[in-house]
Design a protein around this motif. Sequence first.
Motif, PDB file in Angstrom:
ATOM      1  N   UNK A 196       0.839  -1.199   0.000  1.00  0.00           N
ATOM      2  CA  UNK A 196       0.000   0.000   0.000  1.00  0.00           C
ATOM      3  C   UNK A 196       0.876   1.252   0.000  1.00  0.00           C
ATOM      4  N   UNK A 197       0.255   2.375  -0.269  1.00  0.00           N
ATOM      5  CA  UNK A 197       0.899   3.665  -0.078  1.00  0.00           C
ATOM      6  C   UNK A 197       0.825   4.048   1.399  1.00  0.00           C
ATOM      7  N   UNK A 198       1.667   4.958   1.848  1.00  0.00           N
ATOM      8  CA  UNK A 198       1.569   5.412   3.237  1.00  0.00           C
ATOM      9  C   UNK A 198       0.206   6.038   3.513  1.00  0.00           C
ATOM     10  N   UNK A 199      -0.271   5.892   4.738  1.00  0.00           N
ATOM     11  CA  UNK A 199      -1.561   6.450   5.140  1.00  0.00           C
ATOM     12  C   UNK A 199      -1.341   7.744   5.907  1.00  0.00           C
ATOM     13  N   UNK A 200      -2.045   8.780   5.492  1.00  0.00           N
ATOM     14  CA  UNK A 200      -1.965  10.073   6.177  1.00  0.00           C
ATOM     15  C   UNK A 200      -3.352  10.468   6.666  1.00  0.00           C
ATOM     16  N   UNK A 201      -3.424  10.950   7.889  1.00  0.00           N
ATOM     17  CA  UNK A 201      -4.702  11.454   8.404  1.00  0.00           C
ATOM     18  C   UNK A 201      -5.002  12.779   7.734  1.00  0.00           C
ATOM     19  N   UNK A 202      -6.219  12.972   7.213  1.00  0.00           N
ATOM     20  CA  UNK A 202      -6.538  14.242   6.550  1.00  0.00           C
ATOM     21  C   UNK A 202      -6.508  15.399   7.537  1.00  0.00           C
TER      22      UNK A 202
END
Length: 355
Positions: A196-202
């Motif tokens: 997956x791509x890295x997850x960022x909190x909006x």
Amino acid sequence: MRQRILTLGLILVARTLFAQEALTLDPTVPGHTGTSITAPVSGNAWIDLRQNAKPGAVQSAPDWVEAVTFIPAGTQADAAAPTVFRIRLARPGGRASVLFFRLFFNDQTGARPAIVVWDESGSQLLRSGPLGTGIDLESSESVMIPMHGITTIDVEVPGDGNSVRGAYLEWMTSSEMVHASGVGSQDAVPQPFAATLPLHAPAQDAEEFGTVTASLSTDLIHIGSTSSEAATFEFGLESQPLLALITFEIAGPRIDSPPEVIANGENVGPASLVMPGLGDPGYRGEMHAIVSQMQFQYTGWLRAQKIVPVSALRTGTNNITIINGPNAAGAVIRATQIQLKYLWDKSDYILKPDR
């Protein structure tokens, strides 16, 4: 697996190298211990940095890994000097120009390692700063190192260095890369074993194609397998959605006992972990005296997701609780967020008659 990447220079695209010849290496620093190395048929390298190897033990690596040297803190003139794992490299031929370097370690607040790179003359060219976040779990972090003129990579660790387990190295090559405009160029770089791509909190709530994405927390939160160790998030709903999805990243999960999600007091089941290939060095086996089968923990960050039945949600205030799976040890979650799907003017759905 997808790790946060700390960039030491250019971010480039991955490419596998051809197999290398075999060789045996001797320690190069008098008074310091080294590791004998022979080459496998592989274009990458896993270097075991644990200090429990027997004297004379041999591990395998391609021939561009010239030497691995251990320099204990107590043997240096400066009493405050860290323990150093020194890896001497030769740049292989072809287009390889950047090294992907992933370090595996126990992420302790007082023993966060740093990566330091040197050229042939002994001049320091780059330093990563402390890796990890001090979560007190087995974890891993990655850096991209442009290898122009670099011959040596040091892993510096405060204390005795026993928190460091190993390092995975793979050469990267450059090419033109196209990626979605909404994805940063650093996030879009293919990483070894990544699923997956890295997850960022909006940063703020966002709506796209009838889907609302909202952050529940940007914090690092420790969770356990008891109710007192769970993480609870509160949010409001103006109207009932058609579909709801909880997403977060988790460090140190036991892969056969993923975290569970509770919506307004109702346990809606375990989250799904997005697993990397089994060749990923992040898998670490555990054996227990009364259990015949080996259990595995992932020593890094994985994405976890759970569809929440809309029947478990209600208009107004809602609570989502995340608790670690039964018999799982402590873990840490981050970038926790929720997506809510609603009808919009271009919704795609069909009506099927009942029979």
